[in-house]
Scaffold this motif. Sequence first.
Motif, mmCIF file in Angstrom:
data_model
loop_
_atom_site.group_PDB
_atom_site.id
_atom_site.type_symbol
_atom_site.label_atom_id
_atom_site.label_comp_id
_atom_site.label_asym_id
_atom_site.label_seq_id
_atom_site.Cartn_x
_atom_site.Cartn_y
_atom_site.Cartn_z
ATOM 1 N N ALA A 1 0.714 -1.569 0.419
ATOM 2 C CA ALA A 1 -0.052 -0.132 -0.060
ATOM 3 C C ALA A 1 0.490 0.944 0.129
ATOM 4 N N PRO A 2 1.889 1.410 -1.163
ATOM 5 C CA PRO A 2 2.517 2.232 -1.148
ATOM 6 C C PRO A 2 1.965 3.699 -1.108
ATOM 7 N N PRO A 3 2.690 4.607 -0.961
ATOM 8 C CA PRO A 3 2.527 6.186 -1.378
ATOM 9 C C PRO A 3 2.070 6.577 -2.811
ATOM 10 N N LEU A 4 0.702 7.070 -2.977
ATOM 11 C CA LEU A 4 0.316 7.221 -4.368
ATOM 12 C C LEU A 4 1.181 8.067 -5.156
ATOM 13 N N ILE A 5 2.573 8.221 -4.455
ATOM 14 C CA ILE A 5 3.303 9.831 -5.396
ATOM 15 C C ILE A 5 4.067 8.423 -5.886
ATOM 16 N N ILE A 6 4.281 7.383 -5.238
ATOM 17 C CA ILE A 6 5.277 6.200 -6.194
ATOM 18 C C ILE A 6 5.425 5.775 -7.377
ATOM 19 N N THR A 7 6.410 5.402 -8.314
ATOM 20 C CA THR A 7 6.590 5.482 -9.291
ATOM 21 C C THR A 7 6.837 3.856 -10.394
ATOM 22 N N SER A 8 6.814 4.236 -11.587
ATOM 23 C CA SER A 8 6.409 2.720 -11.743
ATOM 24 C C SER A 8 8.433 2.294 -11.875
ATOM 25 N N ASP A 9 8.614 3.120 -11.651
ATOM 26 C CA ASP A 9 10.300 2.396 -11.568
ATOM 27 C C ASP A 9 11.065 2.115 -10.336
ATOM 28 N N GLN A 10 10.028 2.345 -9.529
ATOM 29 C CA GLN A 10 10.657 1.948 -8.004
ATOM 30 C C GLN A 10 9.619 0.581 -7.309
ATOM 31 N N LEU A 11 8.476 0.506 -8.145
ATOM 32 C CA LEU A 11 7.328 -0.557 -8.463
ATOM 33 C C LEU A 11 8.450 -1.650 -9.436
ATOM 34 N N ASP A 12 9.082 -1.030 -10.590
ATOM 35 C CA ASP A 12 9.943 -2.213 -10.601
ATOM 36 C C ASP A 12 11.045 -3.336 -10.053
ATOM 37 N N ALA A 13 11.196 -1.743 -9.321
ATOM 38 C CA ALA A 13 12.956 -2.584 -8.196
ATOM 39 C C ALA A 13 12.333 -3.693 -7.633
ATOM 40 N N PHE A 14 11.243 -2.738 -7.165
ATOM 41 C CA PHE A 14 10.848 -4.770 -6.353
ATOM 42 C C PHE A 14 10.323 -5.869 -7.124
ATOM 43 N N VAL A 15 9.762 -5.633 -8.438
ATOM 44 C CA VAL A 15 9.268 -6.637 -8.396
ATOM 45 C C VAL A 15 11.173 -7.725 -9.205
ATOM 46 N N ASP A 16 11.504 -6.714 -10.134
ATOM 47 C CA ASP A 16 12.735 -7.030 -10.047
ATOM 48 C C ASP A 16 13.478 -7.967 -8.578
ATOM 49 N N ALA A 17 13.288 -7.121 -7.289
ATOM 50 C CA ALA A 17 14.203 -7.992 -6.260
ATOM 51 C C ALA A 17 13.082 -9.808 -5.749
ATOM 52 N N LEU A 18 11.756 -9.475 -6.044
ATOM 53 C CA LEU A 18 11.295 -10.486 -5.437
ATOM 54 C C LEU A 18 11.559 -12.007 -5.512
ATOM 55 N N PRO A 19 12.232 -12.794 -6.931
ATOM 56 C CA PRO A 19 12.243 -14.474 -7.100
ATOM 57 C C PRO A 19 12.937 -13.945 -5.989
ATOM 58 N N GLY A 20 14.439 -13.111 -5.447
ATOM 59 C CA GLY A 20 15.867 -13.421 -4.710
ATOM 60 C C GLY A 20 14.721 -13.178 -3.307
ATOM 61 N N LEU A 21 14.284 -12.632 -2.965
ATOM 62 C CA LEU A 21 13.455 -12.223 -1.516
ATOM 63 C C LEU A 21 12.649 -13.828 -0.774
ATOM 64 N N LEU A 22 12.189 -14.621 -2.394
ATOM 65 C CA LEU A 22 11.726 -15.860 -1.847
ATOM 66 C C LEU A 22 12.681 -16.354 -1.813
ATOM 67 N N ASP A 23 13.540 -16.617 -3.251
ATOM 68 C CA ASP A 23 14.263 -17.533 -2.425
ATOM 69 C C ASP A 23 15.368 -17.291 -0.788
ATOM 70 N N ALA A 24 15.823 -16.056 -0.734
ATOM 71 C CA ALA A 24 16.105 -15.286 0.572
ATOM 72 C C ALA A 24 14.685 -16.310 1.559
ATOM 73 N N ALA A 25 14.030 -16.217 1.029
ATOM 74 C CA ALA A 25 12.543 -16.846 2.387
ATOM 75 C C ALA A 25 12.623 -18.323 3.065
ATOM 76 N N SER A 26 13.433 -19.336 1.474
ATOM 77 C CA SER A 26 13.129 -20.366 1.611
ATOM 78 C C SER A 26 14.676 -20.720 2.240
ATOM 79 N N ALA A 27 15.718 -20.186 2.488
ATOM 80 C CA ALA A 27 17.415 -20.612 2.535
ATOM 81 C C ALA A 27 17.418 -20.381 4.027
ATOM 82 N N PRO A 28 18.793 -21.223 4.671
ATOM 83 C CA PRO A 28 19.190 -21.253 5.516
ATOM 84 C C PRO A 28 18.879 -19.570 6.278
#
Length: 421
Positions: A382-409
């Motif tokens: 629920a980000p600020p209404l001023i959020i940009t697509s580039d900022q959202l892209d940074a999160f989506v690009d990182a999400l697979p790695g975050l899912l990896d980290a969530a299942s890592a030791p």
Amino acid sequence: MSEPTAGETTAGAEDLAARYSRSMLGVFGAPQRVLVRGEGALVWDAQGREYLDLLGGIAVNALGHAHPSLVAAMTKQVESLAHVSNFFATPTQIELAETLLRLAEAPEGSGVFFTNSGTESNEAAFKLARRTERPRILALENAFHGRTMGALALTHKEAYRAPFEPLPGGVEFVPPNDTDALARALAPGDVGALFLEPIQGEAGVVPLDAEYLRAARELTAQHGTLLILDEVQTGIARTGHWFAHQGVDGVVPDVMTLAKGLGGGFPIGAVIAYGPRARALLQPGQHGTTFGGNPLGAAVALSVLGTIAEDDLLGNARRTGQHLADRILDLAATDPRVLGIRGEGLLRGIALADPVAPQVVSAALEAGFIINAANPCTLRLAPPLIITSDQLDAFVDALPGLLDAASAPADTEPAPTEKRS
């Protein structure tokens, strides 16, 4: 972009965390970080680490952090009047009420009551329901309406309710999106009000079907029951409409409750009673508040509403929200760990295949993203209404790695991310 201030160190952060644990009641548990400043959609902690705020104080920081118009409005108002008692009115209070009635498209004879939070708005709405002199009130399974006693009685989660029972009585829960069950519950004609969230946020960002909302409006009108829409989280442009129900033709509530984004970080809420019948339910002396609608809060809220309109943040919520949805759906097509995305505008729930959302939240924080686990299988944004697509892209690009980290030791660190300024 401003630089970290002097004294932002690991030792300083540890000291602040220790002071917090000594001085605060432990209802929130240990804080994840100590945040010291923000700018736009970015915040910094006491160690000088930068984070992209994709939660916005849980849909509160509509304009992000330290927005110039909000700062200017607050500064200007506090130089004249910050607070007067409710024995008096102020121009800002009156203008805010008129503005909300206009944005809500409320009919002649409608009225506003100002509060300080979402749960207080729902408490006031609960009183309105009681004033119908009908013994029953309906709410939905999986609903969340707040933590004070009346609002808690409307909240479905047993873990929230059990420690404080007995709660105010007369509340019954019906399943969401089940028109037949709703019709049966309303049939005796003794229900004072039906409380609905257009999108059930705490349940996992689960929208009610448009057909169900229309049926709820028709059925409540047929039985003389108040339709009370809790737009505490969905209101104030969050879904790309001023209020979420405005995206569903034919749905106009009898009462609407607001807070969160209305003040952009300043505590203010509101109850809008649509038309003379709802407005007349509370008479002088039957309800009140010390701080509600004070001139400082009203000036800030007017600034938030004005900036949303002037900067087309309604449009930005629609555009960037759809961009996020498209990116997540593209990811879901190639990564089976992501099932899809729910919600509207900039209130979104990312559905995960496995119950690892809390671990993803922790990994995201380490990587510089603030998000939330609405439930074990849902990430809430629920980000600020001023959020940009580039900022959202940074999160989506990182999400697979975050899912990896969530299942890592546990001793595996997520990869560092680049700055998002």
